[in-house]
Write an enzyme that holds these catalytic residues in place. Structure first.
Site, short mmCIF file in Angstrom:
data_model
loop_
_atom_site.label_atom_id
_atom_site.label_comp_id
_atom_site.label_asym_id
_atom_site.label_seq_id
_atom_site.Cartn_x
_atom_site.Cartn_y
_atom_site.Cartn_z
N CYS A 1 135.72 25.41 -77.34
CA CYS A 1 136.40 25.78 -75.86
C CYS A 1 137.35 24.36 -75.58
O CYS A 1 137.50 24.53 -74.33
CB CYS A 1 135.13 25.85 -74.75
SG CYS A 1 134.23 27.10 -75.27
N HIS B 1 130.82 31.85 -83.67
CA HIS B 1 129.82 32.85 -83.95
C HIS B 1 129.16 32.59 -85.29
O HIS B 1 130.06 32.70 -85.93
CB HIS B 1 130.45 34.19 -83.49
CG HIS B 1 130.86 34.45 -82.02
ND1 HIS B 1 130.21 34.30 -81.09
CD2 HIS B 1 132.04 34.98 -81.76
CE1 HIS B 1 131.05 34.27 -79.84
NE2 HIS B 1 132.24 35.10 -80.36
N ALA C 1 128.16 30.28 -74.30
CA ALA C 1 129.62 30.27 -74.03
C ALA C 1 129.81 31.69 -73.45
O ALA C 1 129.09 32.74 -73.67
CB ALA C 1 130.47 30.13 -75.16
N ASN D 1 138.80 29.79 -74.83
CA ASN D 1 139.58 28.87 -76.00
C ASN D 1 138.96 29.35 -77.23
O ASN D 1 138.54 30.35 -77.37
CB ASN D 1 139.48 27.23 -75.36
CG ASN D 1 140.38 26.82 -76.38
OD1 ASN D 1 140.16 26.46 -77.47
ND2 ASN D 1 141.43 26.34 -75.74
N ILE D 2 139.05 28.43 -78.02
CA ILE D 2 138.13 28.65 -79.57
C ILE D 2 136.58 28.57 -79.41
O ILE D 2 136.05 27.61 -78.59
CB ILE D 2 138.72 27.80 -80.41
CG1 ILE D 2 138.32 28.21 -82.09
CG2 ILE D 2 138.19 26.06 -80.35
CD1 ILE D 2 139.05 27.37 -82.97
N THR D 3 136.09 29.31 -80.11
CA THR D 3 134.53 29.18 -80.17
C THR D 3 134.12 29.67 -81.25
O THR D 3 134.78 30.16 -82.26
CB THR D 3 133.72 30.14 -78.87
OG1 THR D 3 132.39 29.47 -79.02
CG2 THR D 3 133.87 31.56 -79.19
#
Length: 229
Positions: free
Chosen positions: A175, A84, A144, A80-82
């Site tokens: 996530c 950095h 992650a 899903n979305i994370t």
């Protein structure tokens, strides 16, 4: 013992590192005798969205995110979305699993084990959760995972929080998980230096994947992976 090229990309835009990964995947596909490469990098601030979606877990508008200097990028990894950003150590193993074990579940287990061993050697108790991928310290995710595999060649990888901007993490539901939090190494053990973490990752990666990491200079691969199309 299998040899894997180790390349430290320092800090780099997400899109540029993705281009390098794609080119290495193609290179390994053509040269099947090569076991792979292991890229280590930190990124400028960016939210990435995986194949499972995640735009619904972006808590602010795209315009506001852009005004904060944070990129938003849809990519082809799992998950899903994370987030950095600087202070997060990202590892991209580009491995031909035909030289290791042709089993994606095994690969993810070994990737998680690499981080668990790294943290254990620094005196931190970390582990897995049955429901979620990644590595956890208590109820908080410290690393992650999001991968892709093409023709048994891996790309994308892990993102280990060393000392990250927690305000950026609060702009998303990482996530898609709402009931658990996010951890950083520096918050748990202030005396751990980033260089120690990098060294720990290298050592535990070699142990988990039964290989020898051989340092490569990015300049030596420049013509292969950095030439514009």
């Amino acid at each position: 013992m299998k040899k894997v090229g180790l390349i430290n990309l320092d800090i780099m835009e997400y899109q540029k590192s993705l281009k390098i990964q794609y080119m290495l995947v193609d290179y390994i596909k053509k040269c099947e005798d090569i076991a792979g490469f292991f890229l280590l990098v930190e990124h400028f601030p960016v939210f990435t969205v995986g194949k499972n979606g995640g735009m619904e877990n972006l808590l602010w508008s795209k315009e506001y995110i852009a005004s904060m200097g944070i990129d938003l990028y849809e990519t082809d990894r799992g998950g899903n979305i994370t987030y950095h950003g600087p202070g997060q150590i990202v590892g991209y193993p580009i491995l031909n699993l035909k030289h290791f074990h042709q089993d994606i579940h095994w690969y993810l287990q070994q990737l998680e084990e690499t981080i668990i061993i790294t943290l254990k050697d620094m005196g931190m108790l970390a582990g897995r959760k049955n429901k979620y991928r990644g590595v956890w310290v208590g109820e908080n995710k410290i690393c992650a995972m999001g991968i892709s595999v093409k023709n048994w060649i891996t790309y994308h990888g892990f993102a280990l929080n060393y000392s990250v901007n927690e305000e950026h993490f609060r702009m998303i539901q990482p996530c898609g998980i709402t009931e658990l939090g996010v951890a950083s190494i520096k918050k748990i053990k202030e005396d751990v230096q980033k260089e120690e973490v990098y060294l720990g990752i290298k050592n535990s990666f070699q142990e988990s994947f039964n290989c020898e990491l051989v340092e490569e200079k990015i300049e030596a691969l420049e013509e292969l992976i950095l030439t514009d199309d």
